[in-house]
Motif scaffolding. Structure first.
Motif, mmCIF file in Angstrom:
data_model
loop_
_atom_site.group_PDB
_atom_site.id
_atom_site.type_symbol
_atom_site.label_atom_id
_atom_site.label_comp_id
_atom_site.label_asym_id
_atom_site.label_seq_id
_atom_site.Cartn_x
_atom_site.Cartn_y
_atom_site.Cartn_z
ATOM 1 N N ALA A 1 5.663 0.076 -7.428
ATOM 2 C CA ALA A 1 4.454 0.499 -8.139
ATOM 3 C C ALA A 1 4.868 1.498 -9.218
ATOM 4 O O ALA A 1 5.889 2.175 -9.090
ATOM 5 C CB ALA A 1 3.444 1.132 -7.186
ATOM 6 N N ALA A 2 4.070 1.571 -10.281
ATOM 7 C CA ALA A 2 4.415 2.479 -11.383
ATOM 8 C C ALA A 2 3.150 3.005 -12.031
ATOM 9 O O ALA A 2 2.085 2.380 -11.979
ATOM 10 C CB ALA A 2 5.274 1.762 -12.416
ATOM 11 N N ARG A 3 3.282 4.167 -12.646
ATOM 12 C CA ARG A 3 2.190 4.741 -13.432
ATOM 13 C C ARG A 3 2.781 5.636 -14.511
ATOM 14 O O ARG A 3 3.890 6.177 -14.356
ATOM 15 C CB ARG A 3 1.217 5.523 -12.539
ATOM 16 C CG ARG A 3 1.840 6.636 -11.736
ATOM 17 C CD ARG A 3 0.950 7.145 -10.613
ATOM 18 N NE ARG A 3 -0.172 7.910 -11.100
ATOM 19 C CZ ARG A 3 -0.296 9.243 -10.907
ATOM 20 N NH1 ARG A 3 0.642 9.910 -10.233
ATOM 21 N NH2 ARG A 3 -1.331 9.883 -11.354
ATOM 22 N N VAL A 4 2.038 5.783 -15.592
ATOM 23 C CA VAL A 4 2.430 6.687 -16.671
ATOM 24 C C VAL A 4 1.291 7.679 -16.859
ATOM 25 O O VAL A 4 0.131 7.289 -17.025
ATOM 26 C CB VAL A 4 2.691 5.925 -17.984
ATOM 27 C CG1 VAL A 4 2.902 6.906 -19.134
ATOM 28 C CG2 VAL A 4 3.923 5.030 -17.839
ATOM 29 N N GLN B 1 -3.680 5.542 -13.367
ATOM 30 C CA GLN B 1 -3.658 4.848 -12.078
ATOM 31 C C GLN B 1 -2.422 3.955 -11.952
ATOM 32 O O GLN B 1 -1.894 3.444 -12.943
ATOM 33 C CB GLN B 1 -4.922 4.001 -11.915
ATOM 34 C CG GLN B 1 -6.202 4.801 -11.796
ATOM 35 C CD GLN B 1 -6.185 5.710 -10.572
ATOM 36 O OE1 GLN B 1 -5.980 5.267 -9.456
ATOM 37 N NE2 GLN B 1 -6.397 7.003 -10.799
ATOM 38 N N ALA B 2 -1.980 3.741 -10.723
ATOM 39 C CA ALA B 2 -0.778 2.939 -10.476
ATOM 40 C C ALA B 2 -1.040 1.468 -10.750
ATOM 41 O O ALA B 2 -2.149 0.967 -10.556
ATOM 42 C CB ALA B 2 -0.306 3.126 -9.035
ATOM 43 N N ALA C 1 0.836 -1.203 0.000
ATOM 44 C CA ALA C 1 0.000 0.000 0.000
ATOM 45 C C ALA C 1 0.870 1.253 0.000
ATOM 46 O O ALA C 1 0.523 2.267 -0.629
ATOM 47 C CB ALA C 1 -0.928 -0.013 1.209
ATOM 48 N N ARG C 2 1.993 1.207 0.704
ATOM 49 C CA ARG C 2 2.862 2.379 0.773
ATOM 50 C C ARG C 2 3.506 2.673 -0.587
ATOM 51 O O ARG C 2 3.696 3.836 -0.952
ATOM 52 C CB ARG C 2 3.941 2.173 1.835
ATOM 53 C CG ARG C 2 4.498 3.484 2.358
ATOM 54 C CD ARG C 2 5.255 3.332 3.645
ATOM 55 N NE ARG C 2 6.573 2.770 3.450
ATOM 56 C CZ ARG C 2 6.993 1.622 3.968
ATOM 57 N NH1 ARG C 2 6.165 0.892 4.702
ATOM 58 N NH2 ARG C 2 8.209 1.177 3.752
ATOM 59 N N ALA C 3 3.841 1.619 -1.336
ATOM 60 C CA ALA C 3 4.420 1.832 -2.665
ATOM 61 C C ALA C 3 3.432 2.548 -3.575
ATOM 62 O O ALA C 3 3.794 3.472 -4.316
ATOM 63 C CB ALA C 3 4.830 0.497 -3.272
ATOM 64 N N VAL C 4 2.160 2.136 -3.511
ATOM 65 C CA VAL C 4 1.132 2.797 -4.319
ATOM 66 C C VAL C 4 0.958 4.243 -3.871
ATOM 67 O O VAL C 4 0.845 5.158 -4.695
ATOM 68 C CB VAL C 4 -0.200 2.028 -4.230
ATOM 69 C CG1 VAL C 4 -1.318 2.815 -4.906
ATOM 70 C CG2 VAL C 4 -0.056 0.648 -4.855
ATOM 71 N N GLU C 5 0.959 4.461 -2.562
ATOM 72 C CA GLU C 5 0.806 5.820 -2.036
ATOM 73 C C GLU C 5 1.961 6.703 -2.488
ATOM 74 O O GLU C 5 1.763 7.865 -2.873
ATOM 75 C CB GLU C 5 0.743 5.775 -0.506
ATOM 76 C CG GLU C 5 0.559 7.145 0.139
ATOM 77 C CD GLU C 5 0.522 7.064 1.655
ATOM 78 O OE1 GLU C 5 0.258 8.101 2.282
ATOM 79 O OE2 GLU C 5 0.769 5.974 2.203
#
Length: 380
Positions: A303-306, A340-341, A156-160
């Motif tokens: 986690a990653a997002r573009v 979104q991640a 959860a922290r990685a997404v945050e």
């Protein structure tokens, strides 16, 4: 702690006995094939099962490679590959007058290229091996003596980390990659976080490292904000590229993706995403190794997002080259959805995976990001 001992058995009996003594002297249990007894499994299945159940692996390599199995690898090589990136591997190379067999020389080269294990040392006799194993296991136990890890909270922290980034307007796409590290611990004191040495080393790695993330022509500035050190390019309130690193070992990389060429429309190019993700993972592994060399932080979550404004969609380089000025509007207006991640499942992994499984992590993250950006129902 259960420690699996991996090596040839024939011809290395004294070496294995020395490893056993060291393990048991520290109160741990040595897991060794010669102790397995009669089982309804093949030796391969039995050894690999016990290896996966163990907490760590001691790998001892001499001059001989051993008989090749159906996989084309020796049993010891199969054991190493199974443990690779999944658990600590403590590696010892035996010095001697014998020239290593060709296959063994290749195996040693593979092992020597791995920096994900805790220790890798050479020895000349069983007595020296006993002492080295004792010291290595003791250090490993100390490095792991920290608070328990909560895998769900880590994920959860990685997404945050990757979602809570200040968005800025870009004509093009930006990759945000976040890494959360655990168990929760303060790795750097405030004075260390603000130290000139750390900032200088981060700047050097970002611009001149093996896989630089920053444009060297633009330089880089430093600020400390929200208990994190920030290395950025451009304006402080609207950086073009930024890396933030927290005292807990968490970090976020935010860098623009290379612009698609040969077209008046902007696209996310898959190969550019893969290259940038791989560089970000390499940087994250370097930073953690630099600030936490004794590996108090044992696990990570990625986690990653573009995100991107005025970006038509996602393409491979071949797709773009074939038709640079055409495109689909199917994802336009869905910027929130595609931004979104994404995260692998399970969300947490051993810290060594940042190096040992970097290629797989990159490939899987790119697939998940592509799904966010493309309307797969239309095959576009």
């Amino acid at each position: 702690m259960e420690v699996f001992v991996s090596s040839l058995i024939s011809g290395m009996e004294e070496d294995r006995a020395a490893v056993r003594r060291a393990i048991e002297r520290l109160g741990h249990r040595a897991v060794m094939a010669e102790d397995f007894g009669a089982r309804p499994d093949s030796p391969q299945v039995a050894c690999l099962r016990e290896l996966r159940r163990s907490d760590a692996v001691v790998l001892v390599l001499g001059a001989r490679y051993g008989a090749q199995q159906a996989s084309g690898l020796s049993a010891t090589h199969e054991e190493y590959r199974s443990a690779q990136g999944e658990k600590p591997v403590i590696i010892f190379l035996k010095d001697g007058e014998q020239t290593p067999e060709l296959e063994q020389a290749d195996f040693v080269a593979e092992v020597s290229g791995w920096e994900g294990g805790l220790f890798r040392e050479s020895y000349t006799d069983p007595q020296q091996l006993d002492a080295l194993v004792t010291r290595a296991l003791h250090r490993m136990a100390l490095s792991s003596a920290t608070t328990p890890m909560n895998p769900g909270a880590l994920s959860a922290r990685a997404v945050e980390v990757v979602q809570q980034v200040r968005e800025r307007n870009h004509y093009g796409a930006v990759l945000h990659l976040g890494v959360a590290a655990g168990p929760v611990a303060t790795i750097l004191r405030p004075a260390e976080l603000e130290g000139r040495d750390l900032a200088s080393q981060l700047q050097q790695a970002l611009m001149f490292g093996p896989q630089p993330l920053f444009d060297v022509r633009l330089g880089a500035d430093v600020a400390v904000v929200d208990q994190a050190v920030s290395i950025f390019q451009g304006e402080r309130n609207a950086p073009t590229a930024e890396v933030q690193f927290w005292s807990t070992g968490d970090l976020r990389v935010s860098v623009p993706l290379p612009r698609s060429t040969g077209s008046h429309m902007s696209y996310v190019i898959e190969e550019a995403v893969a290259e940038t993700v791989a560089s970000a993972l390499t940087f994250a592994d370097w930073v953690l190794g630099h600030v936490d060399p004794t590996e108090r932080l044992t696990h990570v979550s990625v986690a990653a997002r573009v995100v991107g404004d005025s970006v038509m969609g996602w393409r491979t380089a071949a797709e773009h080259a074939a038709s640079p000025n055409s495109g689909s509007w199917s994802m336009m207006g869905r910027e929130v959805e595609r931004g979104q991640a994404v995260q692998l499942s399970p969300g947490h992994m051993p810290r060594a995976a940042l190096k040992m499984r970097s290629r797989n992590i990159t490939e899987d993250l790119v697939v998940l990001l592509r799904r966010r950006w493309r309307d797969e129902r239309l095959g576009r």
